[in-house]
Design a protein around this motif. Sequence first.
Motif, PDB file in Angstrom:
ATOM      1  N   TRP A  71      -6.507  32.228 -14.646  1.00 34.81           N
ATOM      2  CA  TRP A  71      -6.272  31.631 -15.934  1.00 34.81           C
ATOM      3  C   TRP A  71      -4.757  31.204 -15.922  1.00 34.81           C
ATOM      4  O   TRP A  71      -4.422  29.947 -16.360  1.00 34.81           O
ATOM      5  CB  TRP A  71      -6.656  32.335 -16.988  1.00 34.81           C
ATOM      6  N   ARG A  72      -3.814  31.940 -15.421  1.00 34.23           N
ATOM      7  CA  ARG A  72      -2.588  31.667 -15.523  1.00 34.23           C
ATOM      8  C   ARG A  72      -2.102  30.203 -14.609  1.00 34.23           C
ATOM      9  O   ARG A  72      -1.247  29.607 -14.856  1.00 34.23           O
ATOM     10  CB  ARG A  72      -1.577  32.649 -14.998  1.00 34.23           C
ATOM     11  N   ILE A  76      -2.797  27.196 -17.001  1.00 34.61           N
ATOM     12  CA  ILE A  76      -1.846  27.248 -17.986  1.00 34.61           C
ATOM     13  C   ILE A  76      -0.282  27.156 -17.752  1.00 34.61           C
ATOM     14  O   ILE A  76       0.567  27.001 -18.403  1.00 34.61           O
ATOM     15  CB  ILE A  76      -2.009  28.001 -19.240  1.00 34.61           C
ATOM     16  N   ARG A  77      -0.137  27.256 -16.188  1.00 41.60           N
ATOM     17  CA  ARG A  77       1.048  27.352 -15.562  1.00 41.60           C
ATOM     18  C   ARG A  77       2.004  28.281 -16.191  1.00 41.60           C
ATOM     19  O   ARG A  77       3.069  28.402 -16.347  1.00 41.60           O
ATOM     20  CB  ARG A  77       1.765  25.841 -15.614  1.00 41.60           C
ATOM     21  N   GLU A  78       1.451  29.518 -16.693  1.00 46.40           N
ATOM     22  CA  GLU A  78       1.918  30.837 -17.284  1.00 46.40           C
ATOM     23  C   GLU A  78       2.874  31.691 -16.097  1.00 46.40           C
ATOM     24  O   GLU A  78       2.290  31.679 -14.913  1.00 46.40           O
ATOM     25  CB  GLU A  78       1.088  31.554 -17.925  1.00 46.40           C
ATOM     26  N   LYS A  79       4.107  31.700 -16.469  1.00 46.63           N
ATOM     27  CA  LYS A  79       4.845  32.441 -15.322  1.00 46.63           C
ATOM     28  C   LYS A  79       5.590  33.620 -16.010  1.00 46.63           C
ATOM     29  O   LYS A  79       6.680  33.460 -16.467  1.00 46.63           O
ATOM     30  CB  LYS A  79       5.737  31.516 -14.609  1.00 46.63           C
ATOM     31  N   PRO A  80       4.710  34.669 -16.223  1.00 47.65           N
ATOM     32  CA  PRO A  80       5.425  35.703 -17.049  1.00 47.65           C
ATOM     33  C   PRO A  80       6.406  36.765 -16.425  1.00 47.65           C
ATOM     34  O   PRO A  80       6.987  37.539 -17.185  1.00 47.65           O
ATOM     35  CB  PRO A  80       4.099  36.655 -17.416  1.00 47.65           C
ATOM     36  N   GLU A  85       9.515  37.145 -14.512  1.00 46.73           N
ATOM     37  CA  GLU A  85      10.829  36.464 -14.243  1.00 46.73           C
ATOM     38  C   GLU A  85      11.939  37.074 -13.594  1.00 46.73           C
ATOM     39  O   GLU A  85      12.078  38.398 -13.865  1.00 46.73           O
ATOM     40  CB  GLU A  85      11.520  36.108 -16.034  1.00 46.73           C
ATOM     41  N   SER A 107       3.915  33.607 -11.583  1.00 49.12           N
ATOM     42  CA  SER A 107       2.438  33.923 -12.152  1.00 49.12           C
ATOM     43  C   SER A 107       2.123  35.354 -11.813  1.00 49.12           C
ATOM     44  O   SER A 107       1.359  35.802 -12.756  1.00 49.12           O
ATOM     45  CB  SER A 107       1.508  33.007 -11.884  1.00 49.12           C
TER      46      SER A 107
END
Length: 188
Positions: free
Chosen positions: A71-72, A75-79, A81, A90
């Motif tokens: 899923w990431r 949505i291009r989620e990159k939690p 860092e 991601s």
Amino acid sequence: MWEDFYGHFTPNSHQRVHTGERPYECSKCGKFFRYHSTLDTHQRVHSGERLYECSECGKFFSHNSNQIRHWRNHIREKPYECNKCGKGFSQNSHLIRHQNVHIRERNYECSKCEKFFTNNSTVLSHQRVHAGENPSECNECGKVFRYNSSLIKHTRIHIGETPYECRECGKVFNQNSHLTQLQNIHIR
């Protein structure tokens, strides 16, 4: 802790971490597991059972964690860092791999442009740029490749791109050869 028939943890099951005991065997492939619940989850590999569906593209996954990781990508989620440079990833494993860029010492200097590298062979490859040989060079780390296709594969490491996904378990890879290796494990 111990685990009862339903996979609930009870007082003695934690001891298996220390003893290495794996009393639960998969009847299909012979692999052993520490907990009954882990065996149950594993058996989805053999049955093809896929309980988790991606609402974006309709793809099914046998494990919730694989569906979340997939899923990431949508949505291009990159939690995850990097605390050194702020670059996002991601997957935690990609962050860990990236952090090596900051840890490795760069003691080898190019005499032409004063860039630093992690080893002498990388400097020598890099210097081909100055000799006009026109190799492909990574803008992120300076590594030089004879073929542009090799540079493209390498660049995936820095950007965290993982275009190859296992249909069996949902794991993702940045190189097709790594996916093939995993698929061979599933076949066994």
